[in-house]
Write a protein that holds these residues in place. Structure first.
Motif, PDB file in Angstrom:
ATOM      1  N   THR A 160       5.136   0.614   2.697  1.00 50.98           N
ATOM      2  CA  THR A 160       5.487  -0.520   2.003  1.00 50.98           C
ATOM      3  C   THR A 160       4.252  -1.610   1.998  1.00 50.98           C
ATOM      4  N   SER A 161       3.931  -2.451   1.150  1.00 49.81           N
ATOM      5  CA  SER A 161       2.989  -3.516   1.709  1.00 49.81           C
ATOM      6  C   SER A 161       3.418  -4.726   0.856  1.00 49.81           C
ATOM      7  N   SER A 162       3.077  -5.809   1.309  1.00 53.79           N
ATOM      8  CA  SER A 162       3.525  -6.877   0.514  1.00 53.79           C
ATOM      9  C   SER A 162       2.238  -8.021   0.554  1.00 53.79           C
ATOM     10  N   GLN A 163       2.458  -8.861  -0.417  1.00 57.86           N
ATOM     11  CA  GLN A 163       1.135 -10.267  -0.389  1.00 57.86           C
ATOM     12  C   GLN A 163       2.168 -11.263  -1.253  1.00 57.86           C
ATOM     13  N   THR A 164       1.534 -12.331  -0.965  1.00 58.21           N
ATOM     14  CA  THR A 164       2.121 -13.682  -1.651  1.00 58.21           C
ATOM     15  C   THR A 164       1.326 -14.056  -2.722  1.00 58.21           C
ATOM     16  N   VAL A 165       2.172 -14.393  -3.924  1.00 60.90           N
ATOM     17  CA  VAL A 165       1.511 -14.349  -5.056  1.00 60.90           C
ATOM     18  C   VAL A 165       2.056 -15.730  -5.754  1.00 60.90           C
ATOM     19  N   LYS A 166       1.153 -16.523  -6.536  1.00 55.04           N
ATOM     20  CA  LYS A 166       1.584 -17.804  -7.257  1.00 55.04           C
ATOM     21  C   LYS A 166       2.576 -17.445  -8.333  1.00 55.04           C
ATOM     22  N   ARG A 167       3.490 -18.442  -8.417  1.00 59.87           N
ATOM     23  CA  ARG A 167       4.496 -18.238  -9.681  1.00 59.87           C
ATOM     24  C   ARG A 167       3.774 -17.977 -10.878  1.00 59.87           C
ATOM     25  N   GLY A 168       4.172 -17.127 -11.721  1.00 66.10           N
ATOM     26  CA  GLY A 168       3.535 -16.763 -13.037  1.00 66.10           C
ATOM     27  C   GLY A 168       2.514 -16.095 -13.143  1.00 66.10           C
ATOM     28  N   GLN A 169       1.752 -15.615 -12.116  1.00 62.09           N
ATOM     29  CA  GLN A 169       0.693 -14.925 -11.921  1.00 62.09           C
ATOM     30  C   GLN A 169       0.922 -13.354 -12.177  1.00 62.09           C
ATOM     31  N   THR A 170       0.309 -12.785 -12.837  1.00 60.54           N
ATOM     32  CA  THR A 170       0.297 -11.186 -13.242  1.00 60.54           C
ATOM     33  C   THR A 170      -0.654 -10.544 -12.175  1.00 60.54           C
ATOM     34  N   VAL A 171      -0.129  -9.629 -11.701  1.00 62.33           N
ATOM     35  CA  VAL A 171      -0.688  -8.953 -10.449  1.00 62.33           C
ATOM     36  C   VAL A 171      -0.884  -7.507 -10.949  1.00 62.33           C
ATOM     37  N   THR A 172      -2.036  -6.810 -10.869  1.00 64.08           N
ATOM     38  CA  THR A 172      -2.060  -5.324 -11.000  1.00 64.08           C
ATOM     39  C   THR A 172      -1.764  -4.800  -9.768  1.00 64.08           C
ATOM     40  N   LEU A 173      -1.176  -3.859  -9.655  1.00 64.31           N
ATOM     41  CA  LEU A 173      -0.856  -2.918  -8.354  1.00 64.31           C
ATOM     42  C   LEU A 173      -1.422  -1.639  -8.729  1.00 64.31           C
ATOM     43  N   THR A 174      -2.142  -1.252  -7.607  1.00 64.51           N
ATOM     44  CA  THR A 174      -2.929   0.204  -7.652  1.00 64.51           C
ATOM     45  C   THR A 174      -2.232   0.891  -6.510  1.00 64.51           C
ATOM     46  N   PRO A 175      -1.580   1.768  -6.876  1.00 63.51           N
ATOM     47  CA  PRO A 175      -0.596   2.727  -5.806  1.00 63.51           C
ATOM     48  C   PRO A 175      -1.777   3.685  -4.785  1.00 63.51           C
ATOM     49  N   ASN A 197       6.823  -0.872  -2.930  1.00 67.39           N
ATOM     50  CA  ASN A 197       7.144  -0.001  -2.303  1.00 67.39           C
ATOM     51  C   ASN A 197       7.005   1.481  -2.769  1.00 67.39           C
ATOM     52  N   MET A 198       6.821   2.295  -1.819  1.00 63.99           N
ATOM     53  CA  MET A 198       6.433   3.965  -2.341  1.00 63.99           C
ATOM     54  C   MET A 198       7.467   4.757  -2.143  1.00 63.99           C
ATOM     55  N   VAL A 199       7.985   5.508  -2.894  1.00 65.14           N
ATOM     56  CA  VAL A 199       9.100   6.233  -2.789  1.00 65.14           C
ATOM     57  C   VAL A 199       8.967   7.624  -3.170  1.00 65.14           C
ATOM     58  N   ALA A 200       9.420   8.592  -2.262  1.00 58.22           N
ATOM     59  CA  ALA A 200       9.070  10.095  -2.744  1.00 58.22           C
ATOM     60  C   ALA A 200      10.447  10.365  -3.578  1.00 58.22           C
ATOM     61  N   MET A 201      10.318  10.946  -4.504  1.00 58.04           N
ATOM     62  CA  MET A 201      11.373  11.360  -5.141  1.00 58.04           C
ATOM     63  C   MET A 201      12.237  12.713  -4.918  1.00 58.04           C
ATOM     64  N   ASP A 202      11.305  13.430  -3.833  1.00 53.51           N
ATOM     65  CA  ASP A 202      12.156  14.862  -3.562  1.00 53.51           C
ATOM     66  C   ASP A 202      13.027  14.253  -2.421  1.00 53.51           C
ATOM     67  N   THR A 203      12.930  13.192  -1.739  1.00 53.12           N
ATOM     68  CA  THR A 203      13.553  12.894  -0.577  1.00 53.12           C
ATOM     69  C   THR A 203      14.262  11.678  -0.484  1.00 53.12           C
ATOM     70  N   LYS A 204      13.800  10.742  -1.657  1.00 55.40           N
ATOM     71  CA  LYS A 204      14.295   9.559  -1.769  1.00 55.40           C
ATOM     72  C   LYS A 204      14.041   8.648  -0.632  1.00 55.40           C
ATOM     73  N   LYS A 205      12.905   9.039   0.164  1.00 51.09           N
ATOM     74  CA  LYS A 205      12.681   8.068   1.242  1.00 51.09           C
ATOM     75  C   LYS A 205      11.347   7.437   0.920  1.00 51.09           C
ATOM     76  N   SER A 206      11.173   6.121   1.632  1.00 52.88           N
ATOM     77  CA  SER A 206       9.780   5.290   1.884  1.00 52.88           C
ATOM     78  C   SER A 206       8.729   6.031   2.136  1.00 52.88           C
ATOM     79  N   LEU A 207       7.699   6.028   1.347  1.00 54.11           N
ATOM     80  CA  LEU A 207       6.495   6.585   1.985  1.00 54.11           C
ATOM     81  C   LEU A 207       5.391   5.452   2.557  1.00 54.11           C
TER      82      LEU A 207
END
Length: 454
Positions: free
Chosen positions: A176-191, A164-174
């Motif tokens: 969202t995106s989603s994905q399915t991930v296996k339990r215990g997996q560490t995912v690197t998220l690049t904004p 979820n990408m949020v603008a700090m000046d307006t507190k509104k969402s810029l």
């Protein structure tokens, strides 16, 4: 158990009851149990019971058991209650397929079974399970099947990872995106980059449940800095971006002919323009010069239009510091430095005070005193002062005489007479006293090459 009834016949006589006789018992019978046993595991599969008369021979036809070979008919003789074991060979074995969570080994789908021919090889492929992903899609095999077996497929639980990408000046969402991930997996998220916002840093998230990773985007404001002269001339413009909540220092550039103003600090809350005013300035060239014309230093100063500047001379050793000057326009200011003669007579007065005939001494030193009192350059003044400072007088016949070091030829009298007889008087070995006679009086002369006392 079958009961045998014995019938006893009684005859009545005049003497009482008499046993006439007893009947023969019926033929005995026994139970034969047929036990079907797995020939490989010795597991009892089935039991069948039948009853037969003693000493009689019977033929038994085995029953069919599913997935086992049926034995041939057999004969048996009943002598007593007995058990006959029939070992049967399996033609198929059961394979149980389990579906479990790799994390905790919990069953995630009801197990299935498959009958596999004995001695053959069976293959098994994992099936899809909602909300899970099989750990390995490889086919599993059971080779040369002999016994019932279990095949287990492990699955990883799938969770939803939301970015979820949020603008700090307006507190509104810029976005969202989603994905399915296996339990215990560490995912690197690049904004993602968003125009007019600072891209936040990468996040590493370990997923053990449905998770939302929030990226806070700081607003970037455009700050325009316009440089304008006090005379209205537009000098230039610079644009830069400033992160929300941060203070930026607007440092003015230098422009020829204008005084550079001080820096400004700006904390923008929106896109904004800052105007920096440059005062028009004039240049004052400063020349510091000795009285003999020697240039001591040059420099320049800037003055703001409409305001005056004070030209303050620098202190210089051996010179009298001239007075400051005030200038309100472009100009060249010459500062004249006179030789500092504040203590010029100290050596002179010391020599005069050392003899009784001070008038004669003053006459003798007159030429030398004029050397430093009229000196224009610092070097000439210092040389004259050095000469007098090195002089000493002695008394000879009531006259003031100079002591001259006979080892310094330039300091000896050239020998030119002044209408009288030269007289040299020796005192000791190294010192020479030189005097001229004139009208019977002594006149003492110093460095007669160019000057003499009268």
């Amino acid at each position: 158990m079958r009961k045998t009834m014995v019938l006893t016949l009684l005859a009545a006589t005049s003497f009482g009851l008499v046993t006439v006789g007893q009947a023969h018992a019926a033929t005995a019978s026994y139970t034969t149990t047929f036990k079907y046993v797995d020939a490989t595991t010795n597991k009892t599969l089935k039991t069948v019971k039948t009853t037969g008369s003693k000493n009689k021979t019977y033929t038994y036809k085995p029953v069919a058991i599913k997935y086992y070979a049926t034995p041939a008919k057999l004969s048996y003789k009943v002598t007593k209650a007995s058990t006959i074991t029939l070992k049967v060979k399996a033609t198929y074995r059961k394979a149980t397929i389990k579906y479990v969570d790799r994390y905790n080994n919990a069953t995630i789908k009801t197990a299935t079974t498959k009958m596999v021919p004995v001695g053959k090889t069976a293959s098994f492929t994992p099936v899809s399970v909602s909300g899970y992903k099989v750990t390995s899609t490889a086919t599993k095999k059971l080779a040369n099947v002999k016994l019932d077996s279990t095949v287990t497929f492990a699955y990883d639980k799938l969770f939803k990872l939301t970015q979820n990408m949020v603008a700090m000046d307006t507190k509104k969402s810029l976005g969202t995106s989603s994905q399915t991930v296996k339990r215990g997996q560490t995912v690197t998220l690049t904004p993602k980059s968003v125009a007019d916002y600072v891209t936040p840093p990468v996040q590493k998230v370990q997923v053990n449940k449905d998770t939302t990773a929030t990226f806070n985007y700081q607003r970037l404001y455009n700050v325009t800095i316009n440089s304008v002269g006090s005379d209205g001339v537009k000098l230039g413009s610079v644009k830069q971006t400033v992160q929300q909540g941060q203070t930026v220092t607007a440092t003015p550039k230098n422009y020829a002919g204008y005084a550079t103003p001080t820096s400004q600090k700006v904390t923008p809350t929106k896109d904004m323009t800052v105007t920096v005013t440059y005062p028009k300035f004039y240049t004052v060239n400063v020349v510091e010069k000795a009285a003999d014309g020697t240039a001591l230093a040059t420099r320049s100063m800037q003055g703001q239009a409409g305001q005056s500047v004070k030209v303050t001379p620098a202190a210089r050793s051996g010179y009298i510091t001239p007075a400051s000057q005030t200038v309100d326009k472009a100009d060249t200011v010459t500062l004249l430095y006179q030789v500092d003669q504040t203590n010029q007579d100290e050596a002179y007065d010391r020599i005069i005070a050392s003899v009784d005939n001070q008038d004669q001494a003053k006459a003798a030193l007159a030429a030398y005193k004029s050397d430093y009192s009229q000196a224009k350059s610092l070097s000439a003044y210092q040389a004259a002062q050095q000469t007098i400072s090195s002089m000493t007088f002695t008394e000879l016949g009531g006259q003031a005489m100079r002591v001259v070091d006979s080892d310094v030829s330039d300091d000896l009298i050239a020998g030119t007479g002044i209408g009288a007889t030269d007289a040299t008087m020796v005192d000791g070995v190294d010192d020479t006293y030189t005097a001229y006679f004139a009208a019977g009086d002594y006149f003492w002369v110093v460095n007669q090459t160019t000057k003499q006392g009268a």
